[in-house]
Design a protein around this motif. Structure first.
Motif, PDB file in Angstrom:
ATOM      1  N   GLU A  18       0.840  -1.210   0.000  1.00 20.24           N
ATOM      2  CA  GLU A  18       0.000   0.000   0.000  1.00 20.24           C
ATOM      3  C   GLU A  18       0.874   1.259   0.000  1.00 20.24           C
ATOM      4  O   GLU A  18       0.566   2.217  -0.719  1.00 20.24           O
ATOM      5  CB  GLU A  18      -0.949   0.003   1.209  1.00 20.24           C
ATOM      6  N   GLU A  51      -4.099   5.636  -0.630  1.00 20.98           N
ATOM      7  CA  GLU A  51      -3.249   4.451  -0.440  1.00 20.98           C
ATOM      8  C   GLU A  51      -2.506   4.526   0.896  1.00 20.98           C
ATOM      9  O   GLU A  51      -2.314   3.508   1.567  1.00 20.98           O
ATOM     10  CB  GLU A  51      -2.257   4.301  -1.596  1.00 20.98           C
ATOM     11  N   HIS A  54      -4.907   3.395   3.373  1.00 18.91           N
ATOM     12  CA  HIS A  54      -5.044   1.931   3.366  1.00 18.91           C
ATOM     13  C   HIS A  54      -3.913   1.304   4.204  1.00 18.91           C
ATOM     14  O   HIS A  54      -4.152   0.389   4.992  1.00 18.91           O
ATOM     15  CB  HIS A  54      -4.956   1.371   1.939  1.00 18.91           C
ATOM     16  N   GLN A 128     -11.407  -2.354  -3.711  1.00 19.80           N
ATOM     17  CA  GLN A 128     -10.735  -2.676  -4.974  1.00 19.80           C
ATOM     18  C   GLN A 128     -11.720  -2.670  -6.137  1.00 19.80           C
ATOM     19  O   GLN A 128     -11.391  -2.224  -7.236  1.00 19.80           O
ATOM     20  CB  GLN A 128     -10.005  -4.028  -4.877  1.00 19.80           C
ATOM     21  N   GLU A 131     -12.294   1.010  -6.922  1.00 18.31           N
ATOM     22  CA  GLU A 131     -11.129   1.656  -7.551  1.00 18.31           C
ATOM     23  C   GLU A 131     -10.959   1.219  -9.002  1.00 18.31           C
ATOM     24  O   GLU A 131     -10.686   2.046  -9.881  1.00 18.31           O
ATOM     25  CB  GLU A 131      -9.855   1.327  -6.764  1.00 18.31           C
TER      26      GLU A 131
HETATM   27 FE   LIG Z   1      -4.888   0.404  -1.603  1.00 15.91          FE
END
Ligand SMILES: [Fe+2]
Ligand SMILES: [Fe+2]
Length: 176
Positions: A18, A51, A54, A128, A131
């Protein structure tokens, strides 16, 4: 619920992935700045923050479960691209790779009968899907407009409007 060392190691590997993603998107943000597309640069800036969030979500989770976080090295990101479409295709490829990593982590959670981790990872699995869908739609529009001319200006304006928490701006042109 105790967490096994193998599971902690697998989460630590995902924390690295990440942060590596975050760094890659920051490099893409720099590329867009260099290429006078401040909206796309802003979009990548938000991506960098997401990110990082995350990674920090996993970081906090390891501690919540009584494990130890071991941060790993991140490598220099790719920084040469041929076009905006080339950049977003690289994002799509990168996200597909992350999805496969999350799937592998879920498999490890199942193998170790780690139910809390399986539940927590459901958030990442849904993230996911979202995204990949967002990036697909940007790629489709870039293909439609061919990559330059007034249309790229309009798409850049649109991506510049991407909302994000407390954006850390890297130029005044990025502030919308
Ligand atoms: Fe991610
Ligand atoms: Fe991502």
């Amino acid at each position: 619920m105790p967490i096994t060392p193998a599971v902690v190691e697998a989460i630590n590997n995902q924390i690295q992935a990440e942060f590596q993603s975050a760094y890659q998107y920051l490099a893409m943000s720099a590329w867009f700045h260099e290429n006078n597309l401040p909206g796309c640069a802003h979009w990548m800036n938000i991506q960098w923050q997401e990110e990082t969030a995350h990674a920090m979500k996993l970081f906090g989770y390891v501690h919540d479960r009584g494990g130890a976080v071991t941060l790993q090295a991140i490598t220099a990101p790719e920084h040469t691209y041929a076009s905006p479409l080339d950049v977003f295709r690289a994002v799509r490829e990168h996200e597909a790779w992350i999805t496969s990593r999350i799937t592998e982590l879920y498999d490890i959670a199942v193998a170790h009968r780690d139910l809390p981790l399986q539940i927590m990872l459901q958030w990442f699995i849904s993230e996911q899907v979202e995204e990949e869908a967002v990036v697909d739609s940007i790629i489709e529009r870039l293909q439609m407009i061919g990559g330059d001319g007034p249309s790229i200006y309009l798409l850049d304006r649109e991506l510049g409007g991407r909302p994000g928490g407390d954006a850390v701006h890297s130029s005044t042109a990025e502030q919308h």
